[in-house]
Write an enzyme that holds these catalytic residues in place. Structure first.
Site, PDB file in Angstrom:
ATOM      1  N   ASP A  52     -17.045 -37.901 -65.699  1.00  0.00           N
ATOM      2  CA  ASP A  52     -16.280 -38.869 -66.473  1.00  0.00           C
ATOM      3  C   ASP A  52     -16.968 -40.226 -66.401  1.00  0.00           C
ATOM      4  O   ASP A  52     -16.815 -40.964 -65.421  1.00  0.00           O
ATOM      5  CB  ASP A  52     -14.856 -38.978 -65.931  1.00  0.00           C
ATOM      6  CG  ASP A  52     -13.952 -39.757 -66.870  1.00  0.00           C
ATOM      7  OD1 ASP A  52     -14.457 -40.333 -67.843  1.00  0.00           O
ATOM      8  OD2 ASP A  52     -12.735 -39.794 -66.620  1.00  0.00           O
TER       9      ASP A  52
ATOM     10  N   CYS B 152     -12.916 -44.745 -73.915  1.00  0.00           N
ATOM     11  CA  CYS B 152     -13.371 -43.496 -73.309  1.00  0.00           C
ATOM     12  C   CYS B 152     -14.224 -42.664 -74.264  1.00  0.00           C
ATOM     13  O   CYS B 152     -15.187 -42.016 -73.839  1.00  0.00           O
ATOM     14  CB  CYS B 152     -12.184 -42.682 -72.809  1.00  0.00           C
ATOM     15  SG  CYS B 152     -11.023 -42.171 -74.096  1.00  0.00           S
TER      16      CYS B 152
ATOM     17  N   HIS C 294      -7.493 -39.074 -73.413  1.00  0.00           N
ATOM     18  CA  HIS C 294      -8.749 -39.388 -72.727  1.00  0.00           C
ATOM     19  C   HIS C 294      -9.836 -38.424 -73.184  1.00  0.00           C
ATOM     20  O   HIS C 294      -9.549 -37.317 -73.660  1.00  0.00           O
ATOM     21  CB  HIS C 294      -8.546 -39.285 -71.217  1.00  0.00           C
ATOM     22  CG  HIS C 294      -9.664 -39.854 -70.409  1.00  0.00           C
ATOM     23  ND1 HIS C 294     -10.128 -41.141 -70.561  1.00  0.00           N
ATOM     24  CD2 HIS C 294     -10.428 -39.304 -69.414  1.00  0.00           C
ATOM     25  CE1 HIS C 294     -11.111 -41.369 -69.712  1.00  0.00           C
ATOM     26  NE2 HIS C 294     -11.325 -40.264 -69.009  1.00  0.00           N
TER      27      HIS C 294
END
Length: 666
Positions: free
Chosen positions: A480, A420, A464
């Site tokens: 995202d 991520c 994250h």
């Protein structure tokens, strides 16, 4: 000075209790202490066996200097909780070597109580509490054994007696827990020098979050008032990174904000920038129990509203606490999932901050971003093109290859394998290179719902990173890029996005129904412990007392303590009396005693320790039988009945014995 001969049972109990008290401190003490502990145990046993002598004064001085110097070299100073704990353990070990008189032994036992208490400086879990109770039992049993030198004949008598003593103390302990003012925990002192800072850190570089995903530790637990949102909406905002040096992302300098206070505290006047938040819809209320992170930031869903003192909203719209989170805390939050942030045009100083890129890094990404933006024609179209690029070409993995100086170029146009932080970092770079304000946001995403207690568990592997992009007329929007590469990571969690073997935690057993149920049961039990015991603060105490007393007044409180405390002491006294009450004797013995009492009133008492048959034989030779011969036959019959009942267990004859004793009249 004469030496104190330490009884064998006292020595073994002392060594065992001290070892049990020190064992949980293993991860927090220097390694040399454990080597010293083994040496001290061996020396103490050899002294007891008479093989070695006690250390002489010069050796004592050397040992003190050695321990002091070693602790100073390890910690750098003697300030803080960890050096003090290490110093206490060292003192206990050295004192064990010079138990020469009785008071030395008692001093070591009393120091062991302090060792038990130090366990709670590092952990306050239910398991720690149970283990601490076991250590308390052992140390108290040692104290009793010290006063019972002959206890080796019944080694567990002191254990049973200690258990009864502690059981008697539990009701009073519960009463004190309910009514004593909540002054804060002794172990909440925020000066653990070597405390591990778990969770999200104040910077981000490639590989950081991949390390966190290998930890199954709990970051925090959440209880919602009502139905929880779906997993894809659970973005727990922690930190915002605006500064990039080519390798690392960091928070912006607070001095860069010129439009009011950097933090809006709950109980203080609101700064003007609070008007940049436009919340709509219904607020989502929830409670968070957060594990110690030794950092000042908290976690909440956007857009968060602080509802407790000592909690504030930072200028970059995240929650912070006054002071670091050095112990488990519980806080209440409200969030508006339908919100807009800074819709108005950003001032020039903000644009410079959110468009900043270091010179000389990632030329290919810069050129590509500018070309794609010109071809796209609008920020929205460009954003979708970049997301489509991620969706087509990239792989989500916890084991990406290492990146060099131009990390974004190598990732976007080389390896295309990452996690991520790779996606969010490169995405924000591409946005800024095209002239679109953007920044990185880190925290946690998702969580595991425990239906047993209706709460959400957020683990460290849920850490994250995502992006926020500012678009004209819409303000800051969450984007995202990880969802474009691995949407199952956002929808269902990390364990569905990666092979189970890569998640090094108990989560890999969740496919086994029994083990998964057991895991959730244990976590639910620990959660109840956190809420009911560790979370019993002043507010909950006031609520509990109101439920018990109605109106809480000093008079009612004193009356409650007097009645409940007096009742507890009365019950303990009755229990002690009941244990020591005269035990009822055998009916046959009572009947036979009435028989001998009748003869005693005729000046013929039974002698101490005299057997029944010897007593009758002596009766046959007495003047009493000479005056009344029929007494001997009656006495012999009574004695025969008693012997058959008492020695042959013929209880059916008990009625005849009582009848003959009643009719016997000398």
């Amino acid at each position: 000075m004469s030496h104190y001969l330490l009884p064998r049972n006292s020595l073994l109990w002392l060594l065992g209790a001290q070892t049990a008290a020190i064992a949980p401190l293993v991860p927090h003490l220097p390694a040399f202490i454990w080597a010293a502990w083994a040496a001290v145990m061996l020396w103490r046993l050899q002294v007891f066996r008479g093989r070695w002598d006690f250390p002489k004064a010069p050796l004592k001085v050397v040992l003190v200097i050695f321990f002091s110097a070693a602790l100073y070299l390890n910690y750098g100073n003697f300030k803080g909780m960890e050096p003090m704990v290490a110093l206490l353990v060292s003192a206990c070990l050295l004192k064990l070597l010079e138990i020469r008189v009785y008071r030395d032994l008692l001093l070591v036992v009393y120091l062991s109580y302090f060792l038990v208490a130090t366990q709670f400086l590092f952990s306050q879990s239910m398991l720690t509490a149970l283990y601490g109770g076991l250590c308390l039992w052992m140390v108290t049993a040692t104290l009793l054994v010290v006063h019972q030198p002959s206890g080796h004949t019944a080694p567990f008598r002191s254990v049973r007696l200690t258990g009864r003593m502690l059981l008697h103390c539990i009701p009073l302990m519960l009463l004190m827990f309910i009514i004593m003012p909540r002054l804060g925990s002794f172990w909440a002192m925020p000066n653990l020098q070597h405390a591990t800072k778990t969770g999200v850190s104040d910077s981000m570089a490639p590989g950081d979050f991949a390390n966190l995903t290998r930890s199954g530790d709990v970051a925090f637990r959440v209880t919602f008032e009502g139905e929880p949102p779906p997993t894809k909406k659970l973005y727990w905002r922690g930190l915002v990174f605006s500064d990039f040096d080519g390798r690392q992302w960091r928070q912006a300098d607070p001095d860069d904000y010129f439009d009011g206070e950097v933090v809006s505290w709950f109980d203080k006047r609101e700064p003007g920038w609070k008007g940049l938040i436009e919340n709509s819809g219904e607020a989502l209320a929830y409670s968070v129990i957060m594990e110690p992170s030794h950092q000042p930031w908290l976690y909440a869903l956007p857009s968060a509203v602080a509802v407790e003192p000592e909690i504030g909203l930072a200028r970059d719209f995240r929650l912070v606490k006054q002071g670091n989170v050095t112990q488990r805390i519980q806080y209440q939050v409200k969030s508006y999932l339908d919100y807009q942030l800074e819709v108005d045009p950003l001032p020039q100083w903000r644009l410079r901050r959110e468009l900043q890129l270091p010179d000389g890094f990632n030329p290919q990404a810069r050129a590509t971003a500018q070309q794609w933006y010109q071809e796209s024609g609008s920020p929205q179209a460009y954003l979708q093109r970049v997301l489509g690029f991620y969706n087509q070409s990239f792989t989500y993995t916890l084991q990406p290859p290492l990146l060099g100086e131009h990390s974004v170029d190598e990732f976007l146009f080389g390896s295309q394998r990452g996690f991520c932080e790779h996606f969010s970092s490169s995405f924000v770079f591409m946005m800024r290179a095209a002239g679109i304000p953007a920044r990185v946001v880190v925290g946690y995403q998702g969580g595991e719902y425990n239906e047993l207690e209706n709460y959400l568990i957020v683990h460290q592997y849920d850490a994250h990173a995502w992006a926020e992009v500012w678009l004209e007329g819409r303000g800051w929007l969450r984007v995202d890029p990880t969802a474009a590469v691995a949407p199952q990571r956002i929808e269902s969690g990390l364990d569905t996005a990666l092979p189970v073997a890569e998640v090094f935690s108990l989560q890999r057993y969740r496919q086994n129904p029994f083990l998964n149920r057991l895991r959730l049961e244990l976590d639910a039990l620990n959660y109840r412990w956190h809420r009911s015991v560790l979370g019993y603060d002043s507010q909950k105490q006031a609520e509990t007392l109101r439920n018990i007393l109605g109106e809480v007044t000093p008079q009612r409180l004193v009356m409650f303590v007097a009645l409940v405390g007096g009742g507890i002491l009365l019950l303990v006294a009755l229990h002690l009396y009941w244990q020591r009450r005269p035990q009822p004797q055998d009916p046959a013995i009572n009947a036979y005693r009435r028989f001998t009492d009748k003869l005693a009133r005729r000046q013929f008492p039974r002698q101490l320790g005299e057997a029944p048959r010897d007593y009758i034989q002596r009766l046959g030779e007495s003047d009493l039988v000479a005056q009344k011969p029929e007494l001997l036959e009656q006495a012999q019959a009574i004695t025969a009945l008693f012997e058959q009942i008492y020695y042959q267990d013929r209880r059916v004859l008990l009625g005849r014995l009582k009848s003959q004793v009643r009719s016997f009249s000398p």
